[in-house]
Design an enzyme around this catalytic site. Structure first.
Site, mmCIF file in Angstrom:
data_model
loop_
_atom_site.group_PDB
_atom_site.id
_atom_site.type_symbol
_atom_site.label_atom_id
_atom_site.label_comp_id
_atom_site.label_asym_id
_atom_site.label_seq_id
_atom_site.Cartn_x
_atom_site.Cartn_y
_atom_site.Cartn_z
ATOM 1 N N ASN A 211 34.185 42.708 34.409
ATOM 2 C CA ASN A 211 34.835 42.438 33.215
ATOM 3 C C ASN A 211 33.743 41.435 32.448
ATOM 4 O O ASN A 211 32.879 40.699 33.245
ATOM 5 C CB ASN A 211 36.178 41.974 33.075
ATOM 6 C CG ASN A 211 36.765 40.698 34.151
ATOM 7 O OD1 ASN A 211 36.299 39.819 33.878
ATOM 8 N ND2 ASN A 211 37.277 41.060 35.347
ATOM 9 N N ASP A 280 41.817 45.042 38.071
ATOM 10 C CA ASP A 280 43.129 45.782 38.616
ATOM 11 C C ASP A 280 42.739 46.834 39.359
ATOM 12 O O ASP A 280 43.723 47.223 40.072
ATOM 13 C CB ASP A 280 43.883 46.224 37.282
ATOM 14 C CG ASP A 280 44.276 45.031 36.146
ATOM 15 O OD1 ASP A 280 44.595 43.882 36.713
ATOM 16 O OD2 ASP A 280 44.248 45.174 34.977
ATOM 17 N N LYS A 290 23.110 53.264 48.177
ATOM 18 C CA LYS A 290 22.917 53.701 46.711
ATOM 19 C C LYS A 290 22.979 55.123 46.515
ATOM 20 O O LYS A 290 22.603 55.897 46.968
ATOM 21 C CB LYS A 290 21.783 53.172 46.096
ATOM 22 C CG LYS A 290 21.416 53.551 44.585
ATOM 23 C CD LYS A 290 20.032 53.052 44.261
ATOM 24 C CE LYS A 290 19.819 53.323 42.641
ATOM 25 N NZ LYS A 290 18.412 53.377 42.206
ATOM 26 N N PRO A 306 45.694 44.371 44.745
ATOM 27 C CA PRO A 306 46.778 43.689 44.690
ATOM 28 C C PRO A 306 46.826 42.775 43.646
ATOM 29 O O PRO A 306 45.896 42.404 43.113
ATOM 30 C CB PRO A 306 46.663 42.971 45.952
ATOM 31 C CG PRO A 306 45.209 42.933 46.357
ATOM 32 C CD PRO A 306 44.724 44.229 45.715
ATOM 33 N N ASP A 307 48.076 42.308 43.331
ATOM 34 C CA ASP A 307 48.314 41.538 42.147
ATOM 35 C C ASP A 307 48.405 39.907 42.638
ATOM 36 O O ASP A 307 49.589 39.866 43.349
ATOM 37 C CB ASP A 307 49.572 41.845 41.329
ATOM 38 C CG ASP A 307 49.882 41.253 39.976
ATOM 39 O OD1 ASP A 307 49.452 39.861 39.927
ATOM 40 O OD2 ASP A 307 50.036 42.002 39.046
ATOM 41 N N ILE A 308 47.306 39.142 42.357
ATOM 42 C CA ILE A 308 47.282 37.918 42.807
ATOM 43 C C ILE A 308 48.448 36.836 42.177
ATOM 44 O O ILE A 308 49.181 36.464 43.127
ATOM 45 C CB ILE A 308 45.935 37.316 42.696
ATOM 46 C CG1 ILE A 308 44.876 37.907 43.414
ATOM 47 C CG2 ILE A 308 46.074 35.756 43.206
ATOM 48 C CD1 ILE A 308 43.568 37.442 43.119
ATOM 49 N N LEU A 309 48.607 37.086 40.905
ATOM 50 C CA LEU A 309 49.628 36.366 40.500
ATOM 51 C C LEU A 309 51.122 36.565 40.707
ATOM 52 O O LEU A 309 51.976 35.584 40.974
ATOM 53 C CB LEU A 309 49.601 36.414 38.760
ATOM 54 C CG LEU A 309 50.317 35.431 38.047
ATOM 55 C CD1 LEU A 309 50.040 34.029 38.476
ATOM 56 C CD2 LEU A 309 50.241 35.633 36.607
ATOM 57 N N PHE A 324 47.508 33.247 33.057
ATOM 58 C CA PHE A 324 47.028 33.227 32.157
ATOM 59 C C PHE A 324 46.996 34.831 31.706
ATOM 60 O O PHE A 324 47.209 35.835 32.541
ATOM 61 C CB PHE A 324 45.469 33.077 32.199
ATOM 62 C CG PHE A 324 45.261 31.623 32.099
ATOM 63 C CD1 PHE A 324 44.721 31.068 31.208
ATOM 64 C CD2 PHE A 324 45.679 30.616 33.371
ATOM 65 C CE1 PHE A 324 44.431 29.568 31.212
ATOM 66 C CE2 PHE A 324 45.541 29.272 33.358
ATOM 67 C CZ PHE A 324 44.942 28.719 32.195
ATOM 68 N N LYS A 342 56.349 37.694 36.783
ATOM 69 C CA LYS A 342 55.270 37.227 37.917
ATOM 70 C C LYS A 342 55.741 35.771 38.130
ATOM 71 O O LYS A 342 55.076 35.178 38.864
ATOM 72 C CB LYS A 342 54.080 37.097 37.451
ATOM 73 C CG LYS A 342 53.549 38.662 36.944
ATOM 74 C CD LYS A 342 52.096 39.008 36.922
ATOM 75 C CE LYS A 342 51.765 40.327 36.723
ATOM 76 N NZ LYS A 342 50.249 40.615 36.578
#
Length: 402
Positions: A211, A280, A290, A306-309, A324, A342
């Site tokens: 991102n 995500d 390649k 996995p969702d860290i927060l 954040f 969360k």
């Protein structure tokens, strides 16, 4: 906080020199021993005699003006300074600081000092926004120099925009706050973990999904936390930024890497700032070689990361968690939803479509929430200033819990 402190006020040649006289007066009234160094250009706007009367000290303008035979003026001044403040700071003076040029009394003394340095730029809005000036500011920031954001309004040149020197009262408040933090570091003895950057997910050895995160907000948090006395661990995805000094750095790439780095350190931390922009989703399969171009389409199956927060929110015991949220619409609604889901203590949200608040820029515009709703809305300012305020909020709340 300023009683008995030696503050060196560097004054460079801009129309805002008249405000520097007011700053000198207020610092002296607050009990500081103000030593003024003026550039030749500055003395064309206001005479050294004005600053001498306000500070009750000899004003230094010439490197070779050795008025005390028992000491070398610029070395003695540099050694005895508790703080350096350059106000106003012109584009030229900032460039000289960045390049290490020492061709007058002020620039020579700045090279000799080990005291903290605060710079208050004041110039035309286009000069301030010029890439060369912004590059020099970022370079100096990376060396630990602190910057005050210019105020916005009518400039002497006729333009309206960002470039005004903040009012003397504002600068004095910032100096007092800084000196207080130097005396009593609000995060002394605390362990702080910060995540930063945008994680990347490999498609094959030469391609990946990521991102636009630059990592600047997270790095600012790590740097300011260290300055406030914390023992800081920075878990960072790849960025183009220089690692902050005095901080333990853990380099990761993927979201899963970052999750493991955070979870393995969770129990020992007091505060966690989850400022990283994590991916995500990731490719279900990472090709070992390649992927060669063939056909008109390439379909890549993605699976959820996995969702860290959420993970640390579920596992936290006494840790203070700051999440954040980078949003593009309905900021308050999504921020409060994320905070509750969360299990965060604070949630910092911004609208990345807003000018000065998106990825990659040096400023931010944020809204801070707790379970009762909006705590504080911070106007556009440098990410370092935003970081400082967020850390103050966390420190105040941790102190209140004790």
């Amino acid at each position: 906080m300023l009683q008995g402190k030696t503050i060196v006020l560097g004054v460079t040649g801009g129309i805002a020199v008249f405000k520097a006289a007011g700053l000198c007066s207020k610092l002296s009234q607050a009990g500081a021993n103000v030593r003024v160094i003026m550039t030749e250009s500055a003395s064309k706007f206001v005479t050294p005699l004005t600053f001498q009367a306000l500070s009750r000290n000899h004003v230094m303008t010439d490197t070779f003006d050795e008025f005390d035979p028992g000491a070398i003026a610029h070395i003695d001044t540099a050694d005895h300074a508790d703080l350096f403040i350059i106000a106003p700071a012109t584009a030229n003076s900032i460039a000289k600081m960045a390049a290490g040029i020492a061709d007058d009394m002020l620039s020579t003394t700045l090279l000799a000092t080990t005291a903290p340095i605060i710079v208050a730029p004041a110039m035309n809005v286009h000069m301030y926004e010029h890439p060369a000036v912004q590059h020099n500011i970022e370079l100096l920031r990376s060396r630990g120099v602190m910057f005050l954001d210019p105020a916005e309004g009518q400039l002497a040149c006729g333009y309206v925009g960002k470039g005004r020197l903040p009012e003397p009262e504002t600068i004095v408040q910032i100096i007092e706050q800084f000196m207080q933090e130097q005396t009593y570091k609000p995060l002394q003895g605390k362990k702080v973990l910060v995540t930063a950057g945008g994680t990347l997910e490999r498609i094959d050895p030469v391609r990946y999904i990521t991102n636009d995160s630059s990592g600047k907000m997270g790095y600012a948090l790590a740097e300011e936390a260290h300055r406030m006395g914390a023992e800081v661990t920075l878990v960072t995805a790849p960025t183009a930024l220089k690692f902050p000094s005095g901080v333990q750095v853990v380099e990761v790439q993927s979201t899963e890497d970052m999750l493991q780095a955070v979870v393995s350190r969770l129990e020992e931390m007091d505060i966690i700032f989850k400022a990283a922009a994590v991916a995500d989703y990731r490719p279900a399969v990472q090709a070992a070689q390649k992927i060669k171009k063939s056909g008109d389409e390439l379909v890549i199956k993605l699976v959820k990361n996995p969702d860290i927060l959420q993970t640390i929110g579920e596992r936290k015991t006494t840790q203070f968690i700051v999440g954040f949220a980078a949003e593009t619409n309905d900021v308050d609604k999504y921020a409060m939803d994320k905070l509750i889901r969360k299990n965060c203590d604070l949630l910092v949200a911004n609208d990345v479509t807003e000018a000065g608040a998106g990825f990659g820029v040096d400023t931010n515009v944020v809204r801070v929430f707790d379970r009762n709703g909006l705590v504080e809305a911070l106007p556009m300012q440098s990410k370092s200033n935003v970081a400082r305020r967020l850390l103050q909020l966390a420190a105040e709340r941790i102190k209140g819990d004790n």
